[in-house]
Design an enzyme around this catalytic site. Sequence first.
Site, PDB file in Angstrom:
ATOM      1  CB  CYS A 116      -0.924   0.009   1.217  1.00  0.00           C
ATOM      2  SG  CYS A 116      -1.975   1.477   1.321  1.00  0.00           S
TER       3      CYS A 116
ATOM      4  CB  CYS B 114      -0.624   1.881   5.851  1.00  0.00           C
ATOM      5  SG  CYS B 114      -1.480   0.490   5.081  1.00  0.00           S
TER       6      CYS B 114
ATOM      7  CG  ASP C 145      11.158 -16.882 -18.592  1.00  0.00           C
ATOM      8  OD1 ASP C 145      11.080 -15.790 -17.993  1.00  0.00           O
ATOM      9  OD2 ASP C 145      10.187 -17.637 -18.764  1.00  0.00           O
TER      10      ASP C 145
ATOM     11  CB  CYS D  81       5.692 -12.823 -17.927  1.00  0.00           C
ATOM     12  SG  CYS D  81       4.027 -12.966 -18.608  1.00  0.00           S
TER      13      CYS D  81
ATOM     14  CB  CYS E 257      -4.686  -0.952   1.604  1.00  0.00           C
ATOM     15  SG  CYS E 257      -3.764  -1.239   3.134  1.00  0.00           S
TER      16      CYS E 257
ATOM     17  CG  HIS F  75       5.472 -17.041 -20.090  1.00  0.00           C
ATOM     18  ND1 HIS F  75       5.500 -16.118 -19.075  1.00  0.00           N
ATOM     19  CD2 HIS F  75       6.712 -17.594 -20.124  1.00  0.00           C
ATOM     20  CE1 HIS F  75       6.687 -16.131 -18.496  1.00  0.00           C
ATOM     21  NE2 HIS F  75       7.444 -17.007 -19.126  1.00  0.00           N
TER      22      HIS F  75
END
Length: 643
Positions: A237, A240, A339, A295, A269, A322
């Site tokens: 977040c 916070c 990769d 990816c 959050c 992918h």
Amino acid sequence: MASAAVTELSQNPEQIFLDASELLLRYADNILRNPNEDKYKSIKIGNQAFSNRLLPVKGAVECLFEMGFQEEEAHLVFPKNASVEKLQKIRDLIAAERRQRTTANKSVPISQPLSASAQVQPREPETSFRALPFFNETPRQTPAQIFRPVTTLSEKSLLATLRTHFQDVLMYENTTLQQKALACIPTQELRKRADEKLSCATKLDSGATVNLEDFLLLELLRWFKQDFFQWVDSLPCNSCGEATQPSGSLPPSSEDLKWSAQRVENHICNKCYTSNRFPRYNHAEKLLETRRGRCGEWANCFTLCCRAMGFEARYVWCTTDHVWTEVYSTSQKRWLHCDPCENVCDKPLLYEIGWGKKLSYIFAFSKDEVVDVSWRYSCKHAELLTRRTKVREGLLRETINKLNAERKHFLPQNRKQELLERYIVELVEFISPKTPIPGELGGRTSGSIIWRVARGESGALAQVNTGCSFVATEKEKAAKLFHLKYNVVENHYIRVSNNDEIINDWEKGVWKMDSVVRKVEQDWKMVYIARTEGSSYAKVTWKFECGSVGLKIDNVSVRSSSQTFQTGNVRWHLNSNLVSIDLSGDQGTHSFPNFNGSTELILEAELSGGEGDVAWQHTQLFRQSLNDRQDYPMEIIITLQDI
């Protein structure tokens, strides 16, 4: 003896069969008549006779494989240990079929090579992947014949995506953008590490065909994964710092659209319920700044970094959700799968075998070409073919040919020829699917020892000896003391007993290591040593030696810390040439007087266990907050005495 390859070869039109079979018999007879002549046992894949008379003919190259030929970089080679009897049998089957045809029709001419314009395409069922190369200068069909109307939404969608990616990769050629990428990359450090590893590894295989560029690529992958880019499942977040949960999407702002972020995720959050925006940027320049994503962002930014470093690189898109990169190795004369999300190189069967993906279409895009590379990433070609239903194969090939014809129109002739030779090598690779080894993720098993060791694919050899063994210096001899400590945040050792000598980089102090990396979690501000992703076991050792300088050990104190999660397990061992004991992994410092008289000491950690896809993360050494620069979670103190 039946032969599927000879049967397939026999299905060609008669003239095509006779011409191809004549060349196949010549290759076989040369070996049978000259068994000790190596020059007859190697066929250059770029050879005109091979590429014109065999490669486009169904069953022809398969006959060579059945004879015993194997792919080796830019050649097909008949190995010394290959069966001559098998070659003889395939040769005789071809000769018998040839005799039958020539006897039935005496008027058939036998041995005129096919010209480039007279080549016949292989049979064209909709599932055939052996299309003619895209470099065909004189199409034998008119545009009206070639570009049949697209009739389905799936065809429109896939072909439109091809065109989009083919245009998008031109972004990587922007020299200003490449300079921005270079400014982010520690080039000199990566080159130095690559040079050191190549020098060390060459001792294992001095005749290997890998070079500094290959090792530099591995270092670039490692740096990108470990030090530069971050994976995002959910954001911390902004208000916070607590964890958030993805919750739908938000409309993109004008700034988002400027950087090609059509989609913006909304992360809520769990504590303060603040809405956190996560734009999915598709522009590599913006990703150099944000350095995070999934990816898509990883492959996008990494491909730019590869081009900035001077590598020939292709952006690879798989329709099963992918993307990754391919880099051309000039020393190995082939495209390497890379990769960045996994820090994996040259393991193309990772997705089908390791991840269990049901592959169908995979395309590689560069500034020069788009290539259907699906066959490199599968060892189950028959299954893959059944899933290629989004677009007619003929229409797909024609679209690719058109895109490449438009792009190559501006290329010099020598570049066109270079691409042609590379593509022929690729076609041969595609025809011969590889067999994964049980327990591996399906990478290549061929190649030099040092290349396999560098990528951690050689079993016992994967435990690389980095060569660092601490030997007592003159100062330590005089003080009768060796004192070493390591801080994982600073990533350096301090050799206190040698005038506080600083040794940067944890690997520089390691004697041996197997599947171990330093992991920095920028989102949670933590750092530690862990297993490489996907590995089930890892080991790392440090070594101290004093016998060669006339000393022996009196007493040993060791501090070794580790942390485990789920079913993860870390085992610490302290060994000498006389004694071996197990240690606990707590934070305390413990003394061991029973090493008295030993002349060497080895500290060893073994990491195993854990659960699920992140099992590798369930065993951690020296875990520290990035803000903790004062603590040293590993410390070794050895008091010495004269022998």
